[in-house]
Write a protein that holds these residues in place. Structure first.
Motif, PDB file in Angstrom:
ATOM      1  N   GLN A 117     -44.834 -34.674 -29.308  1.00 41.83           N
ATOM      2  CA  GLN A 117     -44.034 -35.621 -30.075  1.00 41.83           C
ATOM      3  C   GLN A 117     -42.812 -34.955 -30.693  1.00 41.83           C
ATOM      4  OE1 GLN A 117     -44.622 -38.946 -30.123  1.00 41.83           O
ATOM      5  NE2 GLN A 117     -42.634 -39.089 -31.161  1.00 41.83           N
ATOM      6  N   GLN A 118     -42.959 -33.731 -31.137  1.00 41.01           N
ATOM      7  CA  GLN A 118     -41.824 -33.013 -31.724  1.00 41.01           C
ATOM      8  C   GLN A 118     -40.743 -32.714 -30.676  1.00 41.01           C
ATOM      9  OE1 GLN A 118     -43.549 -29.556 -33.552  1.00 41.01           O
ATOM     10  NE2 GLN A 118     -44.594 -30.746 -35.171  1.00 41.01           N
ATOM     11  N   ILE A 119     -41.174 -32.328 -29.475  1.00 37.83           N
ATOM     12  CA  ILE A 119     -40.201 -32.064 -28.402  1.00 37.83           C
ATOM     13  C   ILE A 119     -39.453 -33.347 -28.045  1.00 37.83           C
ATOM     14  CG2 ILE A 119     -39.979 -31.440 -25.979  1.00 37.83           C
ATOM     15  CD1 ILE A 119     -42.242 -29.454 -26.353  1.00 37.83           C
ATOM     16  N   MET A 120     -40.156 -34.458 -27.967  1.00 38.07           N
ATOM     17  CA  MET A 120     -39.511 -35.734 -27.649  1.00 38.07           C
ATOM     18  C   MET A 120     -38.541 -36.140 -28.756  1.00 38.07           C
ATOM     19  SD  MET A 120     -42.773 -37.795 -26.047  1.00 38.07           S
ATOM     20  CE  MET A 120     -41.813 -39.244 -25.653  1.00 38.07           C
ATOM     21  N   THR A 121     -38.870 -35.863 -29.990  1.00 35.99           N
ATOM     22  CA  THR A 121     -37.974 -36.190 -31.092  1.00 35.99           C
ATOM     23  C   THR A 121     -36.686 -35.380 -31.007  1.00 35.99           C
ATOM     24  OG1 THR A 121     -39.860 -36.760 -32.504  1.00 35.99           O
ATOM     25  CG2 THR A 121     -37.767 -36.271 -33.594  1.00 35.99           C
TER      26      THR A 121
END
Length: 310
Positions: A41-45
């Motif tokens: 989720q952090q990479i996608m953000t």
């Protein structure tokens, strides 16, 4: 660009390479490994926020880089981080560059169409607060070494004026080859194509287009012979040395030969009697109203009267 999570722990290297799977890179020994769902989720953000910032800098109506687009395309993104800038000890992102191989139809110097599949620059962004500090050249040079390409072999998708000036300043890319699509290529693009570009014939003018191809024209020249016995043409009569004059009538009707004289029935029967017996002759003689042959022989020997008429 700052984020509420630890970017330095998420991306251990200064430049991180991510593909369509968006998998986190290998971590350094001794670092804390967060939950896999949180890392994804952090990479996608990060990718979504970088795409929005790039679209805003280029005055685009919508971002061309996002996590969902990365997952649905075979693109690669290079992310550059700044370890020195540690707000609350979490690091920051400087910029990114997105590349990918695409099948294109491009024109060369002779305006001939070529089908190629080069490495394309699809998006490139460095944060406004750290521009003109060499970060863009560092990131671009790392990408060239990793992909093993030369700058003139690239195709750039809708480059901004800043990117064109950047390529001219650092890589002497100035002369472009005009295209009909949104991609820009530079002089020398076709000099090192591996494998060589598949060239298509140049587009012909409408005046040169024929209703059928040359192979069709050759086929029409060959006369198809009809089957036997239709192919046995009758012999042509030798034309007379002095053909008869044509009729002077308006229609120029075909000329007819002289009519054959009518043969009387009795003469025909007399000629048939001289011929050897034949089934057809017997049938004709049987149909003669004069009676049988024997009767005709008996009556022919009698003397005729002077008043008889034939």
């Amino acid at each position: 660009m700052e984020f509420p999570f630890d970017v330095d722990a998420l991306f251990p290297e200064r430049i991180t390479v991510l593909d369509q799977h968006l998998r986190p890179p290998a971590r350094r020994p001794g670092t804390t490994t967060p939950a896999r769902v949180d890392v994804q989720q952090q990479i996608m953000t990060i990718i979504d926020e970088l795409g929005k910032a790039s679209a805003k800098a280029q005055n685009l109506s919508a971002p061309i880089t996002s996590a969902s687009r990365m997952q649905s395309n075979r693109h690669v993104v290079y992310i550059l981080k700044d370890s020195s800038g540690r707000p609350a000890g979490k690091g920051a992102i400087i910029g990114f560059i997105k590349v990918g191989y695409k099948k294109l139809f491009v024109l060369d110097d002779r305006e001939a169409h070529n089908e190629v599949e080069p490495l394309c620059i699809l998006d490139f962004y460095i944060h406004e607060s750290v521009q003109r500090h060499g970060h863009g050249r560092e990131l671009f040079q790392y990408m060239l070494q990793k992909e093993r390409v030369e700058p003139h072999q690239l195709a750039i998708d809708r480059p901004s004026q800043k990117l064109l000036k950047f390529l001219n300043k650092h890589y002497n890319l100035e002369t472009t080859v005009p295209q009909v699509n949104n991609f820009v290529i530079f002089e020398g693009f076709f000099a090192h194509q591996h494998p060589p570009a598949r060239k298509l014939p140049p587009k012909r003018a409408e005046g040169d287009i024929k209703p059928y191809s040359s192979s069709d024209r050759e086929f029409l020249k060959v006369a198809v012979e009809p089957p036997w016995p239709l192919n046995r043409a009758p012999r042509r009569a030798t034309p007379p040395a002095h053909p008869p004059p044509r009729s002077s009538s308006l229609g120029n009707s075909p000329e007819r030969g002289p009519l054959r004289p009518f043969v009387p029935e009795q003469e025909l029967l007399r000629s048939l009697r001289l011929c050897p017996p034949h089934p057809t002759a017997r049938l004709l003689l049987a149909a003669d109203p004069g009676g049988s042959p024997a009767q005709r022989r008996r009556t022919s020997s009698l003397p005729r009267s002077e008043d008889s008429r034939y």
